[in-house]
Structures are given as structure tokens and as C-alpha cells.
Design a protein around this motif. Structure first.
Motif, PDB file in Angstrom:
ATOM      1  N   VAL A 143      46.198 -11.545  62.256  1.00  0.00           N
ATOM      2  CA  VAL A 143      45.553 -10.704  63.254  1.00  0.00           C
ATOM      3  C   VAL A 143      44.065 -10.736  62.943  1.00  0.00           C
ATOM      4  N   LEU A 144      43.264 -11.227  63.905  1.00  0.00           N
ATOM      5  CA  LEU A 144      41.823 -11.323  63.695  1.00  0.00           C
ATOM      6  C   LEU A 144      41.134 -10.002  63.999  1.00  0.00           C
ATOM      7  N   PHE A 145      41.511  -9.389  65.108  1.00  0.00           N
ATOM      8  CA  PHE A 145      41.018  -8.057  65.451  1.00  0.00           C
ATOM      9  C   PHE A 145      41.801  -7.559  66.648  1.00  0.00           C
ATOM     10  N   GLN A 146      41.589  -6.291  66.974  1.00  0.00           N
ATOM     11  CA  GLN A 146      42.171  -5.705  68.181  1.00  0.00           C
ATOM     12  C   GLN A 146      41.019  -5.484  69.144  1.00  0.00           C
ATOM     13  N   LEU A 147      41.153  -6.025  70.335  1.00  0.00           N
ATOM     14  CA  LEU A 147      40.135  -5.886  71.363  1.00  0.00           C
ATOM     15  C   LEU A 147      40.455  -4.663  72.200  1.00  0.00           C
ATOM     16  N   VAL A 148      39.511  -3.724  72.254  1.00  0.00           N
ATOM     17  CA  VAL A 148      39.669  -2.514  73.062  1.00  0.00           C
ATOM     18  C   VAL A 148      38.756  -2.674  74.275  1.00  0.00           C
ATOM     19  N   VAL A 149      39.353  -2.633  75.461  1.00  0.00           N
ATOM     20  CA  VAL A 149      38.577  -2.732  76.694  1.00  0.00           C
ATOM     21  C   VAL A 149      38.647  -1.379  77.400  1.00  0.00           C
ATOM     22  N   ARG A 150      37.456  -0.777  77.604  1.00  0.00           N
ATOM     23  CA  ARG A 150      37.382   0.561  78.247  1.00  0.00           C
ATOM     24  C   ARG A 150      36.580   0.483  79.513  1.00  0.00           C
TER      25      ARG A 150
END
Length: 150
Positions: A143-150
Motif C-alpha cells: 500500500v503506497l498511500f490512501q487517496l482522499v478526495v473531498r
């Protein structure tokens, strides 16, 4: 003098058919249409390109709002795994360089790119879906990162 054993033609025909079938079906990993080769654009509305010295920004070239760069060395992710927040509608480019060959995958957007060892791979897309999306490698399952789109 060459002597053919009984049934050798049948064995040869079966072996040839088996090899042909295996070559035609492949291992299944290359069947994922979301995975693009480094020279091909990812499956998104905005093509991913690697700029060269000859390229210059023009009115028709969209400006990337968020550039996210990740490096993988000896199975260690840099920067360390965490959350990256972007605004809905932003143009996002994710570039990953890995010391081993792998595939980049952005869940939820179903985007991917091949990652040849030591060569950066990128996906570029408009963040038009809100939510939390995992960005990972396919083969090593990092897992490289979690992308949060707001």
C-alpha cells in the motif's frame, strides 16, 4: 536411420496444441485493461505523458494540480504510507519508481501503470469521485498511500 515410435505423432500434436493454448491465454495478469504500459495513456480522460525538454506548457495542456511522487526500495515505501488529500475535480498525477518490476494500481478509479525496475511509471487523472481510495502495487501488494478526495 530415423525410427518413429508409435503414438509419437499424437504426442507431438498434443504438445503443440497445449503450447499454443497456453500462449493464446497467457497467465491472465496482462488481461487487465486498466494496466497501461509506460508508453500508453492510462484509462482516464486525461492522458498521462512524460514531459520532455521540447514540451512546453500551452493553453491546451492542463496543469497538474497535485503531483504525488513515491519511491519503493527494498519493499520500503518513501514517503511512508499515509493519507494524501486532494480536492474533487483536481488533476492528479501519481508517479512511482520501484527497484523491482511491478504494477501500480489506483482503486476506485481502476487506473494502473507498469513499473519497470528503476523506471518511473505514472497515472494522471481528474479526481472526480469523492471517497477514500487505496493506491498500491499489484505484485508486491504494497500500500503506497490512501487517496482522499473531498
Amino acid at each position: 536411420m530415423y525410427v518413429r515410435a508409435p503414438g509419437s505423432r499424437l504426442s507431438a500434436a498434443l504438445a503443440t496444441g497445449l503450447v499454443t493454448a497456453l500462449l493464446a491465454t497467457g497467465c491472465g495478469q496482462g488481461d487487465d485493461p486498466s494496466v497501461a504500459t509506460p508508453s500508453a495513456a492510462p484509462t482516464s480522460a486525461v492522458p498521462s505523458t512524460t514531459p520532455t525538454a521540447a514540451d512546453s506548457p500551452t493553453a491546451s495542456t492542463p496543469t497538474v494540480d497535485r503531483e504525488i511522487t513515491v519511491t519503493i526500495a527494498k519493499r520500503r515505501v518513501n514517503p511512508p504510507t499515509g493519507r494524501v488529500t486532494v480536492g474533487k475535480g483536481e488533476l492528479v498525477r501519481i508517479t512511482v519508481t520501484s527497484d523491482t518490476a511491478d504494477e501500480l494500481h489506483v482503486h476506485g478509479y481502476d487506473l494502473g501503470a507498469r513499473l519497470p525496475a528503476g523506471v518511473p511509471g505514472s497515472v494522471q487523472f481528474r479526481a472526480d469521485k469523492t471517497g477514500l481510495f487505496e493506491v498500491e502495487t499489484h505484485e508486491t501488494e504494497l500500500v503506497l498511500f490512501q487517496l482522499v478526495v473531498r
